[in-house]
Write an enzyme that holds these catalytic residues in place. Structure first.
Site, PDB file in Angstrom:
ATOM      1  N   ASP A  31       6.918  -7.090 -19.149  1.00  0.00           N
ATOM      2  CA  ASP A  31       7.048  -5.875 -19.384  1.00  0.00           C
ATOM      3  C   ASP A  31       6.899  -5.385 -20.912  1.00  0.00           C
ATOM      4  OD1 ASP A  31       8.296  -3.566 -17.287  1.00  0.00           O
ATOM      5  OD2 ASP A  31       8.402  -3.064 -19.627  1.00  0.00           O
ATOM      6  N   ILE A  32       6.379  -4.180 -21.316  1.00  0.00           N
ATOM      7  CA  ILE A  32       6.095  -3.806 -22.527  1.00  0.00           C
ATOM      8  C   ILE A  32       7.436  -3.388 -23.084  1.00  0.00           C
ATOM      9  CG2 ILE A  32       5.684  -1.397 -22.318  1.00  0.00           C
ATOM     10  CD1 ILE A  32       3.143  -1.933 -24.062  1.00  0.00           C
ATOM     11  N   GLY A  96      12.329   6.071  -9.039  1.00  0.00           N
ATOM     12  CA  GLY A  96      12.340   5.558 -10.682  1.00  0.00           C
ATOM     13  C   GLY A  96      10.847   5.049 -10.731  1.00  0.00           C
ATOM     14  N   GLN A  97       9.839   5.088  -9.831  1.00  0.00           N
ATOM     15  CA  GLN A  97       8.745   4.614 -10.131  1.00  0.00           C
ATOM     16  C   GLN A  97       7.924   5.296 -11.269  1.00  0.00           C
ATOM     17  OE1 GLN A  97       6.299   3.870  -6.591  1.00  0.00           O
ATOM     18  NE2 GLN A  97       4.784   2.637  -7.788  1.00  0.00           N
ATOM     19  N   HIS A 103       4.570  -2.920  -7.790  1.00  0.00           N
ATOM     20  CA  HIS A 103       4.654  -4.110  -8.561  1.00  0.00           C
ATOM     21  C   HIS A 103       6.240  -4.644  -8.525  1.00  0.00           C
ATOM     22  CE1 HIS A 103       5.496  -0.231 -10.983  1.00  0.00           C
ATOM     23  NE2 HIS A 103       6.507  -0.839 -11.482  1.00  0.00           N
ATOM     24  N   HIS A 105       9.557  -5.902 -10.413  1.00  0.00           N
ATOM     25  CA  HIS A 105      10.252  -6.393 -11.705  1.00  0.00           C
ATOM     26  C   HIS A 105      11.029  -7.530 -11.311  1.00  0.00           C
ATOM     27  CE1 HIS A 105       9.958  -2.201 -14.011  1.00  0.00           C
ATOM     28  NE2 HIS A 105       9.741  -1.966 -12.593  1.00  0.00           N
TER      29      HIS A 105
HETATM   30  P1  5GP Z   1       8.004   1.342 -12.798  1.00  0.00           P
HETATM   31  O1  5GP Z   1       9.228   2.294 -13.234  1.00  0.00           O
HETATM   32  O2  5GP Z   1       7.065   2.183 -12.443  1.00  0.00           O
HETATM   33  O3  5GP Z   1       9.026   0.632 -11.835  1.00  0.00           O
HETATM   34  O4  5GP Z   1       7.799   0.264 -14.124  1.00  0.00           O
HETATM   35  C1  5GP Z   1       6.768   0.612 -14.684  1.00  0.00           C
HETATM   36  C2  5GP Z   1       7.116  -0.792 -15.844  1.00  0.00           C
HETATM   37  O5  5GP Z   1       5.808  -0.873 -16.438  1.00  0.00           O
HETATM   38  C3  5GP Z   1       8.173  -0.072 -16.832  1.00  0.00           C
HETATM   39  O6  5GP Z   1       9.034  -0.964 -17.133  1.00  0.00           O
HETATM   40  C4  5GP Z   1       7.169  -0.212 -18.315  1.00  0.00           C
HETATM   41  O7  5GP Z   1       7.977  -0.496 -19.310  1.00  0.00           O
HETATM   42  C5  5GP Z   1       6.243  -1.066 -17.920  1.00  0.00           C
HETATM   43  N1  5GP Z   1       4.918  -0.689 -18.563  1.00  0.00           N
HETATM   44  C6  5GP Z   1       4.066   0.654 -18.572  1.00  0.00           C
HETATM   45  N2  5GP Z   1       3.014   0.366 -19.341  1.00  0.00           N
HETATM   46  C7  5GP Z   1       2.912  -0.858 -19.624  1.00  0.00           C
HETATM   47  C8  5GP Z   1       1.800  -1.549 -20.296  1.00  0.00           C
HETATM   48  O8  5GP Z   1       0.800  -0.852 -20.844  1.00  0.00           O
HETATM   49  N3  5GP Z   1       2.123  -2.973 -20.496  1.00  0.00           N
HETATM   50  C9  5GP Z   1       3.074  -3.653 -19.856  1.00  0.00           C
HETATM   51  N4  5GP Z   1       3.303  -4.833 -20.103  1.00  0.00           N
HETATM   52  N5  5GP Z   1       4.073  -2.977 -19.293  1.00  0.00           N
HETATM   53  C10 5GP Z   1       3.935  -1.541 -19.154  1.00  0.00           C
END
Ligand code: 5GP
Ligand code: ZN
Length: 111
Positions: A31-32, A96-97, A103, A105
């Site tokens: 994760d970034i 929170g998506q 995906h 985590h």
């Molecule tokens: P969500 O809230 O959708 O479950 O989580 C999305 C996750 O993707 C976040 O934790 C965010 O830091 C990660 N993320 C968003 N853009 C990028 C990216 O360009 N590269 C990587 N490696 N992670 C990303």
């Protein structure tokens, strides 16, 4: 593959990522913006928007989700989570998506 999807762009290498695993069905990358010392995402190659778009009667969805779940401890251990880890799937805005490509985590600490 969906245009304007960040994770589809990571999948086809348009956007770089720190990949830790790949096979024909899924990839995993760091994760970034990590929330714990180990924080990576397991992503199916098929563009499914979110968990609630998976269908209990779709054997491919069941297989992919099973693989993602069984892969999580294998990769968590390889990344150094020797004392445990947690998995989270955010579903839709209210859950929170932020990235609308399914995906998982996987987060933990090497301690
Ligand atoms: P969500 O809230 O959708 O479950 O989580 C999305 C996750 O993707 C976040 O934790 C965010 O830091 C990660 N993320 C968003 N853009 C990028 C990216 O360009 N590269 C990587 N490696 N992670 C990303
Ligand atoms: Zn996508």
């Amino acid at each position: 593959m969906s245009d304007n999807c960040i994770f589809c762009k990571i999948l086809n290498n348009t956007i770089p990522s720190k990949k830790i695993y790949e096979d024909k069905d899924v990839i995993a990358f760091n994760d970034i913006n990590p929330k714990m010392p180990v924080h990576f995402l397991i992503v199916p190659k098929q563009h499914i928007k979110m968990l609630s778009n998976c269908d209990i009667n779709n054997q491919e969805h069941i297989r992919l989700l099973g693989k993602m779940t069984v892969l999580a401890p294998v990769l968590a251990h390889k990344q150094g989570c020797n004392k445990g880890f947690k998995i989270i799937i955010h579903n839709d805005k209210g859950g929170g998506q932020e990235v609308f490509h399914l995906h998982m985590h996987v987060m933990g600490s090497p301690l």
